[in-house]
Scaffold this motif. Sequence first.
Motif, PDB file in Angstrom:
ATOM      1  N   GLU A 168       0.827  -1.195   0.000  1.00 47.64           N
ATOM      2  CA  GLU A 168       0.000   0.000   0.000  1.00 47.64           C
ATOM      3  C   GLU A 168       0.871   1.259   0.000  1.00 47.64           C
ATOM      4  OE1 GLU A 168      -3.713   2.040   2.437  1.00 47.64           O
ATOM      5  OE2 GLU A 168      -2.678   0.337   3.321  1.00 47.64           O
ATOM      6  N   ALA A 169       1.901   1.280   0.820  1.00 44.33           N
ATOM      7  CA  ALA A 169       2.796   2.435   0.885  1.00 44.33           C
ATOM      8  C   ALA A 169       3.529   2.631  -0.442  1.00 44.33           C
ATOM      9  CB  ALA A 169       3.798   2.268   2.021  1.00 44.33           C
ATOM     10  N   ALA A 170       3.975   1.538  -1.034  1.00 42.56           N
ATOM     11  CA  ALA A 170       4.666   1.631  -2.320  1.00 42.56           C
ATOM     12  C   ALA A 170       3.717   2.158  -3.393  1.00 42.56           C
ATOM     13  CB  ALA A 170       5.224   0.271  -2.722  1.00 42.56           C
ATOM     14  N   GLY A 171       2.489   1.676  -3.364  1.00 47.48           N
ATOM     15  CA  GLY A 171       1.489   2.141  -4.326  1.00 47.48           C
ATOM     16  C   GLY A 171       1.217   3.623  -4.183  1.00 47.48           C
ATOM     17  N   GLU A 209      -2.663   2.904  -8.057  1.00 41.70           N
ATOM     18  CA  GLU A 209      -3.866   2.572  -7.295  1.00 41.70           C
ATOM     19  C   GLU A 209      -4.071   1.063  -7.174  1.00 41.70           C
ATOM     20  OE1 GLU A 209      -7.253   4.658  -8.815  1.00 41.70           O
ATOM     21  OE2 GLU A 209      -6.304   6.609  -8.537  1.00 41.70           O
ATOM     22  N   ARG A 210      -3.687   0.307  -8.207  1.00 44.78           N
ATOM     23  CA  ARG A 210      -3.849  -1.150  -8.164  1.00 44.78           C
ATOM     24  C   ARG A 210      -2.987  -1.747  -7.064  1.00 44.78           C
ATOM     25  NH1 ARG A 210      -1.399  -5.685  -9.955  1.00 44.78           N
ATOM     26  NH2 ARG A 210       0.274  -4.537 -10.972  1.00 44.78           N
ATOM     27  N   LEU A 211      -1.757  -1.267  -6.939  1.00 41.97           N
ATOM     28  CA  LEU A 211      -0.849  -1.758  -5.906  1.00 41.97           C
ATOM     29  C   LEU A 211      -1.371  -1.390  -4.518  1.00 41.97           C
ATOM     30  CD1 LEU A 211       1.778  -3.307  -5.509  1.00 41.97           C
ATOM     31  CD2 LEU A 211       3.008  -1.147  -5.651  1.00 41.97           C
ATOM     32  N   GLN A 212      -1.922  -0.189  -4.389  1.00 40.68           N
ATOM     33  CA  GLN A 212      -2.521   0.223  -3.112  1.00 40.68           C
ATOM     34  C   GLN A 212      -3.665  -0.715  -2.745  1.00 40.68           C
ATOM     35  OE1 GLN A 212      -2.893   4.594  -4.272  1.00 40.68           O
ATOM     36  NE2 GLN A 212      -3.035   4.667  -2.053  1.00 40.68           N
ATOM     37  N   ALA A 213      -4.514  -1.013  -3.729  1.00 38.98           N
ATOM     38  CA  ALA A 213      -5.664  -1.886  -3.477  1.00 38.98           C
ATOM     39  C   ALA A 213      -5.209  -3.292  -3.094  1.00 38.98           C
ATOM     40  CB  ALA A 213      -6.566  -1.935  -4.708  1.00 38.98           C
ATOM     41  N   GLU A 214      -4.173  -3.801  -3.766  1.00 35.50           N
ATOM     42  CA  GLU A 214      -3.640  -5.121  -3.412  1.00 35.50           C
ATOM     43  C   GLU A 214      -3.130  -5.115  -1.976  1.00 35.50           C
ATOM     44  OE1 GLU A 214      -0.655  -6.739  -5.995  1.00 35.50           O
ATOM     45  OE2 GLU A 214      -1.874  -6.402  -7.780  1.00 35.50           O
ATOM     46  N   GLY A 215      -2.467  -4.034  -1.604  1.00 34.35           N
ATOM     47  CA  GLY A 215      -1.950  -3.919  -0.245  1.00 34.35           C
ATOM     48  C   GLY A 215      -3.055  -3.938   0.789  1.00 34.35           C
ATOM     49  N   LYS A 216      -4.106  -3.193   0.503  1.00 31.37           N
ATOM     50  CA  LYS A 216      -5.239  -3.187   1.434  1.00 31.37           C
ATOM     51  C   LYS A 216      -5.874  -4.573   1.509  1.00 31.37           C
ATOM     52  CE  LYS A 216      -6.326   1.699   1.018  1.00 31.37           C
ATOM     53  NZ  LYS A 216      -7.279   2.700   0.567  1.00 31.37           N
ATOM     54  N   GLY A 217      -5.940  -5.256   0.377  1.00 31.46           N
ATOM     55  CA  GLY A 217      -6.493  -6.612   0.339  1.00 31.46           C
ATOM     56  C   GLY A 217      -5.662  -7.579   1.157  1.00 31.46           C
ATOM     57  N   ASP A 218      -4.349  -7.472   1.053  1.00 29.32           N
ATOM     58  CA  ASP A 218      -3.468  -8.337   1.846  1.00 29.32           C
ATOM     59  C   ASP A 218      -3.664  -8.093   3.339  1.00 29.32           C
ATOM     60  OD1 ASP A 218      -2.402  -9.525  -0.412  1.00 29.32           O
ATOM     61  OD2 ASP A 218      -0.571  -8.303  -0.408  1.00 29.32           O
TER      62      ASP A 218
END
Length: 57
Positions: free
Chosen positions: A20-23, A29-38
């Motif tokens: 999420e931080a990297a995103g 935004e996709r990386l942020q969403a993946e981070g939140k999902g994890d």
Amino acid sequence: MGTEDKAGNMADKLKGKVKEAAGKAVGNERLQAEGKGDQVKGDAKQAVEKAKEALKD
């Protein structure tokens, strides 16, 4: 809850926070969403393990 389970759940949450931080840093935004999902996945696993533990008692 076993030590391995706790470590795995915390690893999922940490991995999610990093993603999420990297995103956010790169505006992805996709990386942020993946981070939140994890992070949610880690929280859900932790909740399941706590429920299993409560049923044993």
